[in-house]
Scaffold this active site. Sequence first.
Site, PDB file in Angstrom:
ATOM      1  N   TYR A   1     -76.247   1.143 -15.069  1.00  0.00           N
ATOM      2  CA  TYR A   1     -76.331  -0.064 -15.890  1.00  0.00           C
ATOM      3  C   TYR A   1     -77.486  -0.950 -15.410  1.00  0.00           C
ATOM      4  O   TYR A   1     -77.706  -1.129 -14.220  1.00  0.00           O
ATOM      5  CB  TYR A   1     -75.029  -0.852 -15.850  1.00  0.00           C
TER       6      TYR A   1
ATOM      7  N   PRO B   1     -64.077  -0.876 -27.840  1.00  0.00           N
ATOM      8  CA  PRO B   1     -62.884  -1.149 -28.644  1.00  0.00           C
ATOM      9  C   PRO B   1     -63.190  -1.722 -30.024  1.00  0.00           C
ATOM     10  O   PRO B   1     -62.364  -1.614 -30.934  1.00  0.00           O
ATOM     11  CB  PRO B   1     -62.098  -2.158 -27.796  1.00  0.00           C
ATOM     12  N   LEU B   2     -64.373  -2.313 -30.201  1.00  0.00           N
ATOM     13  CA  LEU B   2     -64.770  -2.841 -31.514  1.00  0.00           C
ATOM     14  C   LEU B   2     -65.742  -1.906 -32.227  1.00  0.00           C
ATOM     15  O   LEU B   2     -66.294  -2.261 -33.269  1.00  0.00           O
ATOM     16  CB  LEU B   2     -65.395  -4.234 -31.378  1.00  0.00           C
TER      17      LEU B   2
ATOM     18  N   GLY C   1     -68.801  -0.768 -31.578  1.00  0.00           N
ATOM     19  CA  GLY C   1     -70.157  -1.281 -31.762  1.00  0.00           C
ATOM     20  C   GLY C   1     -70.242  -2.493 -32.664  1.00  0.00           C
ATOM     21  O   GLY C   1     -71.278  -2.746 -33.286  1.00  0.00           O
TER      22      GLY C   1
ATOM     23  N   LEU D   1     -65.682  -3.430 -35.936  1.00  0.00           N
ATOM     24  CA  LEU D   1     -64.322  -3.933 -36.106  1.00  0.00           C
ATOM     25  C   LEU D   1     -64.203  -5.415 -35.745  1.00  0.00           C
ATOM     26  O   LEU D   1     -63.110  -5.940 -35.633  1.00  0.00           O
ATOM     27  CB  LEU D   1     -63.352  -3.115 -35.232  1.00  0.00           C
TER      28      LEU D   1
END
Length: 329
Positions: free
Chosen positions: A53, A216-217, A219, A222
């Site tokens: 990262y 969880p969204l 990208g 959602l």
Amino acid sequence: MKYTQLGRTGLKVSRLVLGTMNFGPQTDEADSHAIMDAALDAGINYFDTANVYGWGENKGRTESIIGNWFAQGGDRRDKVVLATKVYGNMGAEGAPWPNHDKLSALNIRRAVDASLKRLRTDYIDIYQFHHIDRSTPFEEIWQAIDVLIQQGKILYVGSSNFPGYKIAQANEIAAKRGSYGLVSEQCLYNLAERRAEMEVIPAAQEYGLGVIPWSPLHGGLLGGVIKKQVEGGRRSSGRAADSLANTAIRAQIQSYEDLLDKHGIEPGEAALAWLLTRPGVTGPIVGPRTAEQLESALRAVELELSEDVLEGLDEIFPGPGPAPEAFAW
């Protein structure tokens, strides 16, 4: 904050995991430190990162930002369950060097020591394989890991992006060696991407791994993307933009946002709350770029989705069904 055991371990972790991938590339060090302070104040004790990262010429930058935060003291390190990852090539950008990536015993040893130095700590709670390595046998991998555990440099081991059969293979070989094996699996899992329900999550449950969903969204797809376009004139980008270009997917997301608007629920919070209802899920990774995004994620922990909402979400985003019934009799 609510807590749960990480898989079959005695380790207690928060139901939300703070993802740090944006620290450095999108969020500067000062704001990253403020977000980590706010997360700790809210009771989030599970922080996730990776050696790559920072990306490009700045690989390792995110771990360094976290290490500088730990160095401020105030029991920061003692309060955090720290997870990082190994696999990606950490050699000079554009000139990768052999043995500076994947899961050979040599690279694992080198990568752990480098991560410990950047993180400014003497141990990593959960050391994760960022991807499967088709070239290195698990016998070699576990031998290297057992040495690191004996040295006190790592405590537990997790996987990321593993298929179900590799979770099984890894833990069967670990058991033969008397090693503890994998205790967690990070996988792509959300309302719009439920394939993990077929093999990955059942394997994780069978072998006692906690499931840590990433993206969880999906990208941003959602997170109320259509509503934001209409109300704020914001244009979507990346995965969300590509998906919305598909008429069928756009209609699906519109139905999703309409359902939640009817019940007065924010889409992003609903997507996180749904994951917290799923069998085997320890907690999703949230990667806030701002303090406001962290606050929204925290509200999801207290959000109770009604049966009507859960049924509506299943109708809009039907799962694949269990294996083998999903593709056989």
